[in-house]
Scaffold this motif. Structure first.
Motif, PDB file in Angstrom:
ATOM      1  N   MET A   1       0.845  -1.168   0.093  1.00 23.05           N
ATOM      2  CA  MET A   1       0.132  -0.195   0.093  1.00 23.05           C
ATOM      3  C   MET A   1       0.847   1.272   0.039  1.00 23.05           C
ATOM      4  O   MET A   1       1.817   1.342   0.535  1.00 23.05           O
ATOM      5  CB  MET A   1      -0.896  -0.119   1.229  1.00 23.05           C
ATOM      6  CG  MET A   1      -1.604   1.171   1.149  1.00 23.05           C
ATOM      7  SD  MET A   1      -3.100   0.936   2.563  1.00 23.05           S
ATOM      8  CE  MET A   1      -4.168   2.501   2.290  1.00 23.05           C
ATOM      9  N   ILE A   2       0.569   2.246  -0.883  1.00 20.23           N
ATOM     10  CA  ILE A   2       1.446   3.397  -0.879  1.00 20.23           C
ATOM     11  C   ILE A   2       1.392   4.149   0.297  1.00 20.23           C
ATOM     12  O   ILE A   2       0.530   4.346   0.860  1.00 20.23           O
ATOM     13  CB  ILE A   2       0.949   4.365  -2.105  1.00 20.23           C
ATOM     14  CG1 ILE A   2      -0.493   4.757  -1.949  1.00 20.23           C
ATOM     15  CG2 ILE A   2       1.082   3.437  -3.489  1.00 20.23           C
ATOM     16  CD1 ILE A   2      -0.796   5.876  -3.434  1.00 20.23           C
ATOM     17  N   LYS A   3       2.515   4.681   0.423  1.00 19.70           N
ATOM     18  CA  LYS A   3       2.611   5.706   1.760  1.00 19.70           C
ATOM     19  C   LYS A   3       2.190   7.083   1.376  1.00 19.70           C
ATOM     20  O   LYS A   3       2.940   7.749   0.343  1.00 19.70           O
ATOM     21  CB  LYS A   3       4.219   5.613   2.151  1.00 19.70           C
ATOM     22  CG  LYS A   3       4.538   6.496   3.459  1.00 19.70           C
ATOM     23  CD  LYS A   3       5.846   6.388   3.897  1.00 19.70           C
ATOM     24  CE  LYS A   3       6.179   7.608   4.861  1.00 19.70           C
ATOM     25  NZ  LYS A   3       7.451   7.508   5.501  1.00 19.70           N
ATOM     26  N   LEU A   4       1.391   7.530   2.052  1.00 21.61           N
ATOM     27  CA  LEU A   4       1.196   9.038   1.855  1.00 21.61           C
ATOM     28  C   LEU A   4       1.683  10.036   3.054  1.00 21.61           C
ATOM     29  O   LEU A   4       1.663   9.319   4.222  1.00 21.61           O
ATOM     30  CB  LEU A   4      -0.527   9.313   1.718  1.00 21.61           C
ATOM     31  CG  LEU A   4      -0.944   8.573   0.476  1.00 21.61           C
ATOM     32  CD1 LEU A   4      -2.539   8.483   0.437  1.00 21.61           C
ATOM     33  CD2 LEU A   4      -0.588   8.961  -0.785  1.00 21.61           C
ATOM     34  N   TYR A   5       1.805  11.074   2.588  1.00 22.47           N
ATOM     35  CA  TYR A   5       2.343  11.881   3.666  1.00 22.47           C
ATOM     36  C   TYR A   5       1.244  12.578   4.738  1.00 22.47           C
ATOM     37  O   TYR A   5       0.327  12.808   4.399  1.00 22.47           O
ATOM     38  CB  TYR A   5       2.782  13.344   3.047  1.00 22.47           C
ATOM     39  CG  TYR A   5       3.530  14.164   4.082  1.00 22.47           C
ATOM     40  CD1 TYR A   5       2.739  15.146   4.398  1.00 22.47           C
ATOM     41  CD2 TYR A   5       4.969  14.079   4.118  1.00 22.47           C
ATOM     42  CE1 TYR A   5       3.644  16.090   5.542  1.00 22.47           C
ATOM     43  CE2 TYR A   5       5.391  15.047   5.069  1.00 22.47           C
ATOM     44  CZ  TYR A   5       4.773  16.088   5.604  1.00 22.47           C
ATOM     45  OH  TYR A   5       5.421  16.965   6.645  1.00 22.47           O
ATOM     46  N   ARG A   6       1.664  12.277   5.899  1.00 33.42           N
ATOM     47  CA  ARG A   6       0.786  12.776   7.177  1.00 33.42           C
ATOM     48  C   ARG A   6       1.161  14.049   7.449  1.00 33.42           C
ATOM     49  O   ARG A   6       2.085  14.479   7.972  1.00 33.42           O
ATOM     50  CB  ARG A   6       0.892  11.819   8.292  1.00 33.42           C
ATOM     51  CG  ARG A   6       0.665  10.250   8.333  1.00 33.42           C
ATOM     52  CD  ARG A   6       0.930   9.630   9.375  1.00 33.42           C
ATOM     53  NE  ARG A   6       0.334   8.199   9.279  1.00 33.42           N
ATOM     54  CZ  ARG A   6      -0.824   7.733   9.452  1.00 33.42           C
ATOM     55  NH1 ARG A   6      -1.536   8.550   9.689  1.00 33.42           N
ATOM     56  NH2 ARG A   6      -0.885   6.531   9.340  1.00 33.42           N
ATOM     57  N   PHE A   7       0.091  14.871   7.148  1.00 29.99           N
ATOM     58  CA  PHE A   7       0.018  16.265   7.208  1.00 29.99           C
ATOM     59  C   PHE A   7      -0.154  16.776   8.731  1.00 29.99           C
ATOM     60  O   PHE A   7      -1.120  16.172   9.092  1.00 29.99           O
ATOM     61  CB  PHE A   7      -0.879  17.104   6.200  1.00 29.99           C
ATOM     62  CG  PHE A   7      -0.358  17.128   4.866  1.00 29.99           C
ATOM     63  CD1 PHE A   7       0.390  18.264   4.393  1.00 29.99           C
ATOM     64  CD2 PHE A   7      -0.856  16.063   4.217  1.00 29.99           C
ATOM     65  CE1 PHE A   7       0.726  18.018   2.861  1.00 29.99           C
ATOM     66  CE2 PHE A   7      -0.353  16.045   2.787  1.00 29.99           C
ATOM     67  CZ  PHE A   7       0.580  16.917   2.072  1.00 29.99           C
ATOM     68  N   GLN A 216      -4.058  14.887 -10.193  1.00 29.91           N
ATOM     69  CA  GLN A 216      -4.958  15.362 -10.989  1.00 29.91           C
ATOM     70  C   GLN A 216      -4.288  17.120 -11.429  1.00 29.91           C
ATOM     71  O   GLN A 216      -4.710  17.152 -12.331  1.00 29.91           O
ATOM     72  CB  GLN A 216      -6.250  15.340 -10.471  1.00 29.91           C
ATOM     73  CG  GLN A 216      -7.077  13.908 -10.451  1.00 29.91           C
ATOM     74  CD  GLN A 216      -6.977  13.235 -11.805  1.00 29.91           C
ATOM     75  OE1 GLN A 216      -6.096  12.237 -11.920  1.00 29.91           O
ATOM     76  NE2 GLN A 216      -7.661  13.332 -12.682  1.00 29.91           N
ATOM     77  N   TRP A 217      -3.737  17.612 -10.628  1.00 29.80           N
ATOM     78  CA  TRP A 217      -3.039  18.795 -11.047  1.00 29.80           C
ATOM     79  C   TRP A 217      -2.138  18.591 -12.027  1.00 29.80           C
ATOM     80  O   TRP A 217      -2.186  19.130 -13.127  1.00 29.80           O
ATOM     81  CB  TRP A 217      -2.735  19.447  -9.778  1.00 29.80           C
ATOM     82  CG  TRP A 217      -1.768  20.893 -10.290  1.00 29.80           C
ATOM     83  CD1 TRP A 217      -2.650  22.142 -10.210  1.00 29.80           C
ATOM     84  CD2 TRP A 217      -0.840  21.338 -10.895  1.00 29.80           C
ATOM     85  NE1 TRP A 217      -1.892  23.117 -10.676  1.00 29.80           N
ATOM     86  CE2 TRP A 217      -0.656  22.660 -11.073  1.00 29.80           C
ATOM     87  CE3 TRP A 217       0.349  20.593 -11.064  1.00 29.80           C
ATOM     88  CZ2 TRP A 217       0.592  23.236 -11.814  1.00 29.80           C
ATOM     89  CZ3 TRP A 217       1.396  20.950 -11.735  1.00 29.80           C
ATOM     90  CH2 TRP A 217       1.518  22.369 -11.713  1.00 29.80           C
ATOM     91  N   LEU A 218      -1.171  17.689 -11.819  1.00 27.08           N
ATOM     92  CA  LEU A 218      -0.088  17.061 -12.940  1.00 27.08           C
ATOM     93  C   LEU A 218      -0.907  17.038 -14.353  1.00 27.08           C
ATOM     94  O   LEU A 218      -0.568  17.291 -15.358  1.00 27.08           O
ATOM     95  CB  LEU A 218       0.511  16.230 -12.210  1.00 27.08           C
ATOM     96  CG  LEU A 218       1.753  15.826 -13.114  1.00 27.08           C
ATOM     97  CD1 LEU A 218       2.562  16.878 -13.754  1.00 27.08           C
ATOM     98  CD2 LEU A 218       2.526  14.755 -12.640  1.00 27.08           C
ATOM     99  N   GLY A 219      -1.836  16.105 -14.218  1.00 23.40           N
ATOM    100  CA  GLY A 219      -2.611  15.482 -15.251  1.00 23.40           C
ATOM    101  C   GLY A 219      -3.354  16.756 -16.060  1.00 23.40           C
ATOM    102  O   GLY A 219      -3.015  16.876 -17.337  1.00 23.40           O
ATOM    103  N   ILE A 349       4.027  12.878  -1.797  1.00 24.84           N
ATOM    104  CA  ILE A 349       2.712  12.082  -2.453  1.00 24.84           C
ATOM    105  C   ILE A 349       3.440  11.416  -3.756  1.00 24.84           C
ATOM    106  O   ILE A 349       3.984  12.043  -4.606  1.00 24.84           O
ATOM    107  CB  ILE A 349       2.042  13.355  -2.955  1.00 24.84           C
ATOM    108  CG1 ILE A 349       1.481  14.016  -1.637  1.00 24.84           C
ATOM    109  CG2 ILE A 349       0.984  12.701  -3.617  1.00 24.84           C
ATOM    110  CD1 ILE A 349       0.371  13.445  -0.974  1.00 24.84           C
ATOM    111  N   PRO A 350       2.911   9.974  -3.920  1.00 23.76           N
ATOM    112  CA  PRO A 350       3.233   9.215  -4.881  1.00 23.76           C
ATOM    113  C   PRO A 350       2.610   9.723  -6.301  1.00 23.76           C
ATOM    114  O   PRO A 350       1.417  10.109  -6.061  1.00 23.76           O
ATOM    115  CB  PRO A 350       3.003   7.958  -4.515  1.00 23.76           C
ATOM    116  CG  PRO A 350       2.110   7.948  -3.572  1.00 23.76           C
ATOM    117  CD  PRO A 350       2.180   9.306  -2.823  1.00 23.76           C
ATOM    118  N   LEU A 351       3.369   9.673  -7.401  1.00 27.84           N
ATOM    119  CA  LEU A 351       2.528  10.044  -8.596  1.00 27.84           C
ATOM    120  C   LEU A 351       1.960   8.747  -9.288  1.00 27.84           C
ATOM    121  O   LEU A 351       2.898   8.065  -9.280  1.00 27.84           O
ATOM    122  CB  LEU A 351       3.458  11.121  -9.365  1.00 27.84           C
ATOM    123  CG  LEU A 351       3.736  12.403  -8.900  1.00 27.84           C
ATOM    124  CD1 LEU A 351       4.608  13.146  -9.876  1.00 27.84           C
ATOM    125  CD2 LEU A 351       2.408  13.220  -8.487  1.00 27.84           C
ATOM    126  N   GLY A 352       0.799   8.903 -10.067  1.00 26.98           N
ATOM    127  CA  GLY A 352       0.653   7.648 -10.897  1.00 26.98           C
ATOM    128  C   GLY A 352      -0.754   8.104 -11.463  1.00 26.98           C
ATOM    129  O   GLY A 352      -1.046   9.320 -11.452  1.00 26.98           O
TER     130      GLY A 352
END
Length: 359
Positions: A1-7, A216-219, A349-352
């Motif tokens: 499971m991808i790791k997401l930053y904990r803000f 989605q910003w990158l997209g 944040i992982p990109l995909g």
């Protein structure tokens, strides 16, 4: 499971901001304190205070487009004034749509609305086939393929082969407008549900929402840079005008500017926001504000400089001048690479890509 930053929550003081800003291209600004926006606050500001109002604005524009199209089709033949009114409203509806969908997250992504509203390139043969079947009502329009519906199909019916009043083509144009309106109203309902979430009470949903927004910003940036600007230019035969998305209506310049302005709002802080940062959960917290709040001042200054360079290139872009399009695409590519190589990783944040990123 991808790791997401904990803000983390709290307040981050931008103590070195004066030095970082001195390296930037912009004018000097006073040192201010930026909060550390956590994921829940970022999502609340995004959905409640940005996407929901823009979904409503698009629904209002879509309803006006239906009214204008209906009035035109019921009017006398040769009513150039009425046709111009429909065309003007089409442009207004497109801009409202792009202000909502250029960062296709939330309800737009959930409902895959880009396919329903803005499928491109349009398929004239499918439009003609649909007109011959004369669909009426929502159920009948569900059987019409997406390449023959949405704003691009209506553009074709208003500019490429203008539908005359009281004709099968105009009847189909009305159905296309009503179909866009139905999707717009459904988007308001879906976005209202998303905006009403208790983001503080669902940390996992907040983190996933944050990752979706960043991706989605990158997209959206890549869609503007490559699919809409550079690719049509490079694919055009020598001496021919590139087949840009809004070619028929000559609306590409305005469309590109609306998309860039929207992407820019999500990406960078304004001069006013440097003096008075967005309040957590009460406004859109741009990517730059998040970096500043975390004390990543060197990167935020680098990001601000790249945004300013893209601003300059986009301000000069002209679909009729290939060199300006290539220059703008180059600036956006540099921004994209900085985002992928440094900004997203700094936020952890992982990109995909998802199956619903668009077309």
């Amino acid at each position: 499971m991808i790791k997401l930053y904990r803000f983390m929550t709290g307040v981050g003081m931008c103590l070195a901001w004066g030095h970082a800003l001195a390296q930037n291209v912009g004018p000097a600004e006073p040192v201010v304190a930026f909060p550390i926006y956590n994921a829940a606050q970022a999502m609340q500001g995004l959905h409640q205070h940005t996407l929901l109002p823009r979904a409503q604005a698009f629904a209002d524009a879509a309803q006006a487009l239906t009214r204008q199209t209906t009035a035109y089709c019921a009017g006398p033949a040769g009513g150039d004034g009425a046709l111009q009114a429909v065309r003007q409203q089409w442009h207004g509806s497109l801009q409202a749509w792009e202000r909502l969908s250029s960062v296709a997250t939330g309800a737009v992504l959930e409902r895959r609305s880009q396919r329903q509203i803005d499928f491109w390139p349009v398929r004239p043969a499918l439009i003609e086939r649909a007109m011959a079947r004369a669909p009426q009502g929502e159920k009948a329009m569900e059987l019409v393929g997406t390449p023959a519906k949405g704003l691009p199909a209506l553009e074709w019916l208003l500019w490429t082969r203008p539908a005359a009043p009281d004709t099968p083509a105009c009847a189909f144009a009305q159905e296309v407008a009503r179909d866009v309106e139905r999707e717009a109203l459904a988007l308001v309902q879906a976005e209202a549900r998303i905006a009403a979430k208790d983001w503080d009470d669902d940390a996992e949903a907040s983190r996933k929402g944050m990752a979706e927004w960043i991706n989605q910003w990158l997209g959206g940036l890549e869609s503007l840079r490559w699919a809409q600007m550079e690719k049509p230019l490079k694919a055009a035969p020598a001496g021919e005008r590139p087949a840009y998305a809004r070619l028929a209506s000559r609306g590409d310049a305005a469309s590109w500017q609306t998309q860039w302005k929207t992407l820019r709002e999500h990406a960078g802080v304004t001069p006013d926001q440097r003096r008075a940062p967005p309040r957590p959960g009460q406004a859109l917290a741009p990517i730059e504000a998040i970096l500043m709040g975390q004390g990543k001042l060197e990167l935020s200054a680098k990001w601000s400089t790249a945004l300013a360079q893209a601003d300059q290139a986009m301000a000069a872009v002209d679909p009729a001048r290939a060199a300006t399009v290539l220059s703008a695409s180059t600036a956006l590519k540099s921004l994209s690479l900085l985002f992928q190589n440094e900004v997203a990783s700094s936020l952890d944040i992982p990109l995909g890509f998802s199956s619903a990123d668009g077309d």
